[in-house]
Design an enzyme around this catalytic site. Structure first.
Site, PDB file in Angstrom:
ATOM      1  N   SER A   1      18.083  13.983  16.782  1.00 42.07           N
ATOM      2  CA  SER A   1      18.200  14.334  18.196  1.00 42.07           C
ATOM      3  C   SER A   1      18.521  13.090  19.006  1.00 42.07           C
ATOM      4  O   SER A   1      18.109  11.970  18.655  1.00 42.07           O
ATOM      5  CB  SER A   1      16.893  14.943  18.708  1.00 42.07           C
ATOM      6  OG  SER A   1      16.921  15.111  20.112  1.00 42.07           O
TER       7      SER A   1
ATOM      8  N   TYR B   1       8.071  14.581  19.867  1.00 44.77           N
ATOM      9  CA  TYR B   1       9.410  14.971  19.411  1.00 44.77           C
ATOM     10  C   TYR B   1      10.309  13.753  19.219  1.00 44.77           C
ATOM     11  O   TYR B   1      10.986  13.625  18.195  1.00 44.77           O
ATOM     12  CB  TYR B   1      10.031  15.926  20.426  1.00 44.77           C
ATOM     13  CG  TYR B   1      11.402  16.424  20.060  1.00 44.77           C
ATOM     14  CD1 TYR B   1      11.592  17.277  18.982  1.00 44.77           C
ATOM     15  CD2 TYR B   1      12.528  16.046  20.807  1.00 44.77           C
ATOM     16  CE1 TYR B   1      12.853  17.740  18.643  1.00 44.77           C
ATOM     17  CE2 TYR B   1      13.791  16.508  20.481  1.00 44.77           C
ATOM     18  CZ  TYR B   1      13.949  17.365  19.403  1.00 44.77           C
ATOM     19  OH  TYR B   1      15.197  17.817  19.073  1.00 44.77           O
TER      20      TYR B   1
ATOM     21  N   LYS C   1      11.783  12.485  15.502  1.00 49.64           N
ATOM     22  CA  LYS C   1      13.229  12.477  15.296  1.00 49.64           C
ATOM     23  C   LYS C   1      13.747  11.062  15.042  1.00 49.64           C
ATOM     24  O   LYS C   1      14.701  10.865  14.280  1.00 49.64           O
ATOM     25  CB  LYS C   1      13.932  13.109  16.487  1.00 49.64           C
ATOM     26  CG  LYS C   1      13.770  14.626  16.556  1.00 49.64           C
ATOM     27  CD  LYS C   1      14.303  15.323  15.305  1.00 49.64           C
ATOM     28  CE  LYS C   1      14.340  16.836  15.454  1.00 49.64           C
ATOM     29  NZ  LYS C   1      14.837  17.502  14.215  1.00 49.64           N
TER      30      LYS C   1
END
Length: 256
Positions: A146, A159, A163
């Site tokens: 991401s 997150y 990632k």
């Protein structure tokens, strides 16, 4: 080999996790359109069956596999299905993953471990399972990271961290597996899928588009095109790289 032939996956077999919807479905269908046989793996039967049907409507083939990547038995069954039905495996896409926005002061270590396992540990596990076949056929692995992995943005400490770890795992495995197996990643920016759309109304979508140099949110097909490149002979000299497909955004476009 002509330019168009370099982007062909004719005769290749791909396994895509998280293929029930969104980016995973778009990548699976793109691979099938390029001639591949595709194992569409995800947790929800109806979703993967629809993805497989869409693949079967193209030049390639699709096969549904019920697979929660957190379940070791289901991971093994998905890989076994690919080799038993198609006799080989050439491409693995570790797409299953994700995490919700979080407040770091109220995030338990168990929740953080869960996010890491879902996004990073399962990608390693799938890569380990597929490696013998990928080595035999000079295949490749594509990890879906991401843009958040390189942005500093409030509310995404879990997150963005997991990632970033997946991006680094990608580079490290590329060094470990070269030259037999290529390992690359894609770092999508803001892509308007159901996963993102649940948070956005038209006003917030427009704000995000305004913050993006290309003045629109991404489409699943934008990522599928990048994945097709990395999976194809056109990327035969590419490994250890993270393709940033983000409309030119060099900072978060999250509008909240």
């Amino acid at each position: 080999m002509s330019v168009l032939e370099q982007f062909s996956l004719q005769g290749r077999v791909a396994l895509v996790t998280g293929a029930g919807r969104g980016l995973g479905r778009a990548m699976a269908v793109a691979f099938a359109e390029a001639g591949a046989s595709v194992i569409c793996a995800a947790r929800t039967a109806a979703d993967v069956e629809t993805s497989a049907e869409l693949c079967n409507a193209t030049a390639g083939q699709g096969l549904a596999a019920i697979c929660d990547v957190g379940n070791a038995d289901q991971r093994e069954a998905a890989v076994k299905l690919a080799t038993e039905r198609f006799g080989r495996l050439d491409v693995l896409v570790n797409n299953a993953g994700g995490a919700y926005p979080n407040d770091p002061l109220n995030t338990s270590t168990a929740d953080f471990d869960r996010d890491f396992h879902f996004n990073v540990t399962t990608a390693l596990a799938m890569s380990q399972l597929c490696l013998p076949q990928l080595r035999e056929h000079q295949g490749s692995i594509i990890n879906i990271s991401s843009a958040a992995a390189r942005y500093a943005q409030a509310g995404f400490s879990s997150y963005s961290t997991v990632k970033a770890a997946l991006s680094q795992l990608t580079r490290s495995l590329a060094a470990d597996f070269a030259p037999a197996v290529r390992v690359n990643g894609i770092a999508p920016g803001s892509i308007l899928t159901d996963a993102l759309g649940q948070f956005l109304d038209q006003e917030t979508q427009q704000k995000m588009a305004d913050l993006t140099p290309m003045k629109r949110l991404g489409r699943a097909e934008d990522i599928a095109a990048a994945a097709l490149y990395l999976a194809s002979p056109a990327a035969a000299w590419v490994t250890g790289k993270i393709l940033e497909i983000d409309g030119g955004a060099e900072a978060s476009t999250w509008p909240f």
